[in-house]
Design a protein around this motif. Structure first.
Motif, PDB file in Angstrom:
ATOM      1  N   HIS A  26       0.851  -1.193   0.000  1.00  0.00           N
ATOM      2  CA  HIS A  26       0.000   0.000   0.000  1.00  0.00           C
ATOM      3  C   HIS A  26       0.885   1.240   0.000  1.00  0.00           C
ATOM      4  CE1 HIS A  26      -2.733  -2.711   2.670  1.00  0.00           C
ATOM      5  NE2 HIS A  26      -2.870  -3.011   1.382  1.00  0.00           N
ATOM      6  N   HIS A  39      -4.557   6.972  -2.576  1.00  0.00           N
ATOM      7  CA  HIS A  39      -4.113   5.641  -2.211  1.00  0.00           C
ATOM      8  C   HIS A  39      -3.791   4.809  -3.448  1.00  0.00           C
ATOM      9  CE1 HIS A  39      -5.272   1.403  -0.683  1.00  0.00           C
ATOM     10  NE2 HIS A  39      -4.050   1.676  -0.272  1.00  0.00           N
ATOM     11  N   GLN A  41      -2.379   0.504  -4.411  1.00  0.00           N
ATOM     12  CA  GLN A  41      -2.090  -0.809  -3.843  1.00  0.00           C
ATOM     13  C   GLN A  41      -1.727  -1.789  -4.947  1.00  0.00           C
ATOM     14  OE1 GLN A  41      -5.704  -2.397  -1.825  1.00  0.00           O
ATOM     15  NE2 GLN A  41      -6.727  -0.604  -2.662  1.00  0.00           N
ATOM     16  N   SER A 254      -8.079  -1.447   1.957  1.00  0.00           N
ATOM     17  CA  SER A 254      -7.133  -2.291   1.215  1.00  0.00           C
ATOM     18  C   SER A 254      -7.762  -3.615   0.792  1.00  0.00           C
ATOM     19  CB  SER A 254      -5.886  -2.549   2.062  1.00  0.00           C
ATOM     20  OG  SER A 254      -6.188  -3.337   3.201  1.00  0.00           O
ATOM     21  N   SER A 257      -6.685  -5.487  -2.462  1.00  0.00           N
ATOM     22  CA  SER A 257      -5.424  -6.242  -2.461  1.00  0.00           C
ATOM     23  C   SER A 257      -5.405  -7.285  -1.351  1.00  0.00           C
ATOM     24  CB  SER A 257      -4.234  -5.286  -2.318  1.00  0.00           C
ATOM     25  OG  SER A 257      -4.293  -4.584  -1.088  1.00  0.00           O
TER      26      SER A 257
END
Length: 287
Positions: A26, A39, A41, A254, A257
């Motif tokens: 991340h 963000h 990832q 997240s 991922s």
């Protein structure tokens, strides 16, 4: 942040495609003008030079992301995401800080609920940041944690609160607590290394996260204590720091991922700055 996990799958499969190890990572930017995290990832099974983690030195690659130690001892970090790219050099200015008992950091009442854990605080940062197609030079301070474990959380644990703070005088503060479903601390730990290098390691029960303002995520409904007071009961007396977030909405999702939803963001304290991580508030964390 880079993660590497052993899946338990394909252990006896000779194929190079067997998903025995999975890497995911991340990266995020906290920008008050945006008001939420930007963000990025990545996730991939290990192999083929596209997703690799060296066992000999710090050398991680995941697609176009990289974290590697150079011959000079500095570290090069390349990562990016939603509207940003990072190209940074992180240079140590202090010795490695071993957390826990010589690097063995307990996380629960059973001895196997632990990790090997070291920290590099007060890293000197230089490099560049790309935003909206424009590169600009940046400089500042950073903090690196390295942690590895086979068993970490007690079955009663739902998550943890953790903070790492670079204090302006050169001291470094680490504090964490592992929580149960009622919000009670199952285990606590941390350390305080003063500017002259004296290290105090907190025994279980000597760290507390208390009160403070909360923030409710409009996306997940999770209620995060984003402005806690951290207390350390040291032999020299109680020390306390009030953490203030750079802004409230630093929730990171997240799940694409394979990770959880948690809050991780920049904070300030009187005489320092760092990071606060709050897990297990959107849903119990399972490792």
């Amino acid at each position: 942040t880079f993660f590497r996990t052993r899946t338990g799958l394909g252990e006896g499969n000779p194929s190079r495609f067997a998903p025995r190890q999975v890497l995911f990572a991340h990266a995020a930017i906290s920008d008050p003008r945006v008001g939420r995290l930007l963000h990025g990832q990545r996730i991939a099974r290990q192999g083929f030079g596209l997703a690799e983690a060296s066992e000999r030195d710090m050398d991680l690659v995941l697609d176009d992301w990289r974290l590697a130690r150079e011959r000079s001892g500095a570290m090069r970090a390349l990562a990016g995401g939603e509207g940003f790219q990072l190209d940074l050099v992180l240079t140590p200015t202090q010795p490695i800080l071993l957390q826990g008992e010589g690097g063995f950091s307990r996380k629960g009442p059973r001895p196997e609920q632990a990790s090997w854990y070291y920290t590099l605080p007060h890293l000197q940062v230089s490099g560049r940041l790309e935003r909206e197609g424009r590169w600009r030079p940046v400089r500042g301070q950073a903090w690196l944690d390295r942690e590895w474990s086979s068993t970490l959380l007690d079955p009663a644990a739902v998550g943890w609160d953790w903070t790492g703070i670079n204090l302006d005088d050169g001291a470094a503060l680490t504090a964490f607590r592992v929580r149960d479903a009622r919000g009670k601390s199952l285990w606590t730990g941390g350390s305080l290394r003063t500017a002259d290098g004296r290290l105090w390691t907190a025994p279980n029960g000597a760290v507390a996260f208390e009160g403070g303002r909360t923030w409710t995520s409009p996306r997940t409904g999770a209620v995060y204590p984003v402005a806690p007071t951290v207390r350390l009961m040291t032999p020299a007396g109680e020390r306390r720091w009030v953490l203030t977030p750079l802004f409230d909405d630093q929730e990171l999702d997240s799940r694409p991922s394979g990770g959880p939803v948690y809050w991780e963001g920049a904070v300030r304290v009187p005489g320092g700055s760092g990071y606060l991580e709050l897990t297990g508030y959107a849903a119990p964390l399972r490792l």
